[in-house]
Design a protein around this motif. Structure first.
Motif, mmCIF file in Angstrom:
data_model
loop_
_atom_site.group_PDB
_atom_site.id
_atom_site.type_symbol
_atom_site.label_atom_id
_atom_site.label_comp_id
_atom_site.label_asym_id
_atom_site.label_seq_id
_atom_site.Cartn_x
_atom_site.Cartn_y
_atom_site.Cartn_z
ATOM 1 N N GLN A 37 0.818 -1.202 0.000
ATOM 2 C CA GLN A 37 0.000 0.000 0.000
ATOM 3 C C GLN A 37 0.857 1.259 0.000
ATOM 4 O O GLN A 37 0.502 2.264 -0.613
ATOM 5 N N GLY A 38 1.999 1.216 0.657
ATOM 6 C CA GLY A 38 2.908 2.359 0.624
ATOM 7 C C GLY A 38 3.516 2.566 -0.751
ATOM 8 O O GLY A 38 3.729 3.691 -1.185
ATOM 9 N N MET A 39 3.793 1.474 -1.442
ATOM 10 C CA MET A 39 4.366 1.582 -2.778
ATOM 11 C C MET A 39 3.314 2.008 -3.805
ATOM 12 O O MET A 39 3.653 2.632 -4.803
ATOM 13 N N ASN A 40 2.058 1.681 -3.588
ATOM 14 C CA ASN A 40 0.997 2.097 -4.512
ATOM 15 C C ASN A 40 0.895 3.611 -4.596
ATOM 16 O O ASN A 40 0.541 4.161 -5.632
ATOM 17 N N VAL A 41 1.195 4.285 -3.513
ATOM 18 C CA VAL A 41 1.155 5.746 -3.512
ATOM 19 C C VAL A 41 2.289 6.299 -4.365
ATOM 20 O O VAL A 41 2.120 7.277 -5.093
ATOM 21 N N LEU A 42 3.441 5.646 -4.286
ATOM 22 C CA LEU A 42 4.614 6.152 -5.003
ATOM 23 C C LEU A 42 4.590 5.819 -6.484
ATOM 24 O O LEU A 42 5.067 6.602 -7.302
ATOM 25 N N LEU A 43 4.052 4.667 -6.845
ATOM 26 C CA LEU A 43 4.023 4.256 -8.240
ATOM 27 C C LEU A 43 2.838 4.911 -8.924
ATOM 28 O O LEU A 43 1.714 4.844 -8.456
ATOM 29 N N ASP A 44 3.091 5.536 -10.049
ATOM 30 C CA ASP A 44 2.047 6.261 -10.753
ATOM 31 C C ASP A 44 1.439 5.381 -11.832
ATOM 32 O O ASP A 44 2.119 4.568 -12.440
ATOM 33 N N ASP A 45 0.170 5.547 -12.106
ATOM 34 C CA ASP A 45 -0.525 4.754 -13.110
ATOM 35 C C ASP A 45 -0.620 5.466 -14.450
ATOM 36 O O ASP A 45 -1.486 5.183 -15.251
ATOM 37 N N ASP A 46 0.274 6.397 -14.727
ATOM 38 C CA ASP A 46 0.238 7.100 -16.011
ATOM 39 C C ASP A 46 0.515 6.158 -17.172
ATOM 40 O O ASP A 46 -0.012 6.338 -18.266
ATOM 41 N N ASP A 47 1.338 5.141 -16.970
ATOM 42 C CA ASP A 47 1.633 4.187 -18.038
ATOM 43 C C ASP A 47 0.378 3.436 -18.455
ATOM 44 O O ASP A 47 0.164 3.172 -19.633
ATOM 45 N N ALA A 48 -0.467 3.097 -17.503
ATOM 46 C CA ALA A 48 -1.700 2.383 -17.828
ATOM 47 C C ALA A 48 -2.647 3.278 -18.632
ATOM 48 O O ALA A 48 -3.351 2.818 -19.523
#
Length: 65
Positions: A37-48
């Motif tokens: 859950q902490g990494m979900n905040v840092l990883l952006d979904d712009d690629d999707a």
């Protein structure tokens, strides 16, 4: 002073309830993956968003016959 005879048992019930909820959470594996859950905040979904162009195109609402 007589209110303390009511507040102490209520506080005890809250403690028992909090401990019971904590043990339920541990048994149901709520604390297994704390990093995701902490990494979900840092990883952006712009690629999707870039990979799925059908979401970016406007829908045609004049298709009704």
């Amino acid at each position: 002073m007589s209110i303390i005879y009511l507040l102490i048992p209520i506080a005890g019930l809250f403690v028992i309830l909090a401990v019971a909820i904590f043990f339920w959470a541990v048994r149901s594996n709520q604390f297994e993956d704390l990093e995701r859950q902490g990494m979900n905040v840092l990883l952006d979904d712009d690629d999707a968003k870039l990979k799925s162009p059908e979401k970016n195109q406007p829908s045609s609402r004049n298709d009704k016959h």
